[in-house]
Design a protein around this motif. Structure first.
Motif, PDB file in Angstrom:
ATOM      1  N   LEU A 219       0.803  -1.260   0.121  1.00  0.00           N
ATOM      2  CA  LEU A 219       0.016  -0.048  -0.019  1.00  0.00           C
ATOM      3  C   LEU A 219       0.907   1.143  -0.178  1.00  0.00           C
ATOM      4  N   SER A 220       2.018   1.310   0.673  1.00  0.00           N
ATOM      5  CA  SER A 220       2.818   2.420   0.846  1.00  0.00           C
ATOM      6  C   SER A 220       3.549   2.733  -0.698  1.00  0.00           C
TER       7      SER A 220
ATOM      8  N   ALA B  43       2.171   1.983  -3.426  1.00  0.00           N
ATOM      9  CA  ALA B  43       0.998   2.282  -4.142  1.00  0.00           C
ATOM     10  C   ALA B  43       1.040   3.748  -4.094  1.00  0.00           C
ATOM     11  N   TRP B  44       0.782   4.292  -2.618  1.00  0.00           N
ATOM     12  CA  TRP B  44       0.666   5.567  -2.744  1.00  0.00           C
ATOM     13  C   TRP B  44       1.695   6.673  -3.013  1.00  0.00           C
ATOM     14  N   ILE B  45       2.882   6.044  -2.667  1.00  0.00           N
ATOM     15  CA  ILE B  45       4.028   6.923  -2.890  1.00  0.00           C
ATOM     16  C   ILE B  45       4.061   6.987  -4.549  1.00  0.00           C
TER      17      ILE B  45
ATOM     18  N   GLY C 269      -0.140   7.651  -6.176  1.00  0.00           N
ATOM     19  CA  GLY C 269      -0.566   8.623  -5.362  1.00  0.00           C
ATOM     20  C   GLY C 269      -0.007  10.016  -5.618  1.00  0.00           C
ATOM     21  N   SER C 270       1.397   9.770  -5.725  1.00  0.00           N
ATOM     22  CA  SER C 270       2.135  11.171  -5.946  1.00  0.00           C
ATOM     23  C   SER C 270       2.017  11.487  -7.533  1.00  0.00           C
TER      24      SER C 270
ATOM     25  N   TYR D 272      -6.352   5.872 -13.807  1.00  0.00           N
ATOM     26  CA  TYR D 272      -6.776   6.067 -12.453  1.00  0.00           C
ATOM     27  C   TYR D 272      -8.087   5.810 -11.916  1.00  0.00           C
TER      28      TYR D 272
ATOM     29  N   VAL E 209      -8.598   3.167  -8.865  1.00  0.00           N
ATOM     30  CA  VAL E 209      -9.431   3.742  -7.601  1.00  0.00           C
ATOM     31  C   VAL E 209     -10.528   2.523  -7.359  1.00  0.00           C
TER      32      VAL E 209
END
Length: 319
Positions: free
Chosen positions: A206-207, A209-211, A214-215, A258, A262
């Motif tokens: 998850l980290s 994916a967000w880094i 997400g960024s 995206y 989501v």
């Protein structure tokens, strides 16, 4: 019984390979899905090859913005090829077994190519931002050297950040079940079979994916917000329309890419009662964008459309 005992007792049945079960709930007739999937995969390969050949043949397309499109086409072909040959082999020849190294490598490849696709969309958003908001500085900023550096950075970023995901998955103990209720090696589907906990793997997954995603998504939103503000300041309606039209194909593909991610994350988080939905959606997200991207650009970009038509005419004359 604690984890250590379970692992110890199950060591005599240590898992040496996984079995891909396919699409949950429709095992008896899932082979029919091979037809549309094979067509999607073939479309992705042919359409992206056409894009590559067109940009190579047409001197007018030898520009940085089209070099990003070359990179996108290569990534799309790689993304779809990480899963579709294996899925089609499973559906056509009932070849369900997959070795642990092959499975973990597939997890790695999927993460790398998804990250690369996201990174390319960010680069293309930056390209459009500079072209519209700083047109006089565009030739000095967006150069061939910039494209090479951006491509190298994206390859290194995603190649390195994705390594711990399959490594953490491989370090877990698989001592009992080896049937993956999926048609590909999804990280979450594989680690759910582990005899010990998968908390570290899930947190890192998850980290990353967000880094990465997400960024990228945040910077893309900022880029297009600045583009919209710049367009609204234009006094000419024709100039504003032309500026937005150059971004239209890019925006369509970004929204699809995206939005699909989501929805996929939400279906996994909600643990939907019909497991077929996230599995099917996961597969389609890896093959529909590669098939859709070149078609959208061919229809929305005049230079590419003209180049493809010329390429088709030349192929016809050679026959």
């Amino acid at each position: 019984m604690d984890v250590s005992n379970r692992v110890s007792n199950g060591s005599s049945h240590w898992v040496t390979e996984f079995i891909l079960m396919g699409f949950p709930g429709i095992h008896s007739w899932q082979h029919w899905l091979s037809i549309p999937m094979a067509l999607l995969y073939l479309s992705a390969l042919v359409a992206n090859t056409m894009i590559l050949l067109t940009i190579q043949q047409e001197a007018v397309l030898h520009q940085p913005m089209f070099y990003f499109l070359v990179f996108l086409a290569l990534v799309d072909m790689g993304l779809s090829s990480t899963i579709m040959p294996r899925i089609l082999t499973m559906l056509w020849f009932n070849a369900r077994t997959i070795s642990l190294p092959e499975c973990f490598f597939q997890i790695y490849a999927i993460h790398v190519f998804l990250g690369l696709e996201s990174g390319i969309f960010l680069c293309m958003a930056l390209d459009r931002y500079v072209a519209i908001c700083h047109p006089l500085r565009y030739p000095s900023i967006i150069t061939e050297g910039f494209v090479r550096k951006a491509a190298m950075f994206m390859v290194l970023r995603n190649g390195l950040l994705a390594i711990p995901v399959p490594v953490l998955a491989a370090r877990q103990h698989y001592c009992s079940r080896n049937e993956i209720d999926h048609c590909m090696c999804s990280n979450l589907a594989v680690t759910s079979l582990a005899c010990d906990g998968r908390k570290a793997n899930s947190i890192f997954h998850l980290s990353v994916a967000w880094i990465v995603l997400g960024s990228d998504m945040g910077l893309i939103i900022v880029s297009y917000a600045l583009i919209l503000l710049a367009v609204l300041k234009l006094h000419s309606a024709e100039a504003a329309s032309k500026a937005l039209s150059t971004c239209s194909s890019h925006i369509i593909l970004i929204l699809f890419f995206y939005t699909a991610i989501v929805v996929l994350v939400m279906t996994h988080s909600a643990k939907v009662k019909v497991p077929l939905i996230p599995v099917l959606f996961n597969v389609l997200h890896n093959v529909i964008p590669p098939a859709l991207n070149p078609i959208v650009y061919a229809l929305r970009t005049q230079e590419i459309k003209v180049g493809i038509l010329k390429l088709i005419r030349l192929a016809g004359l050679r026959k």
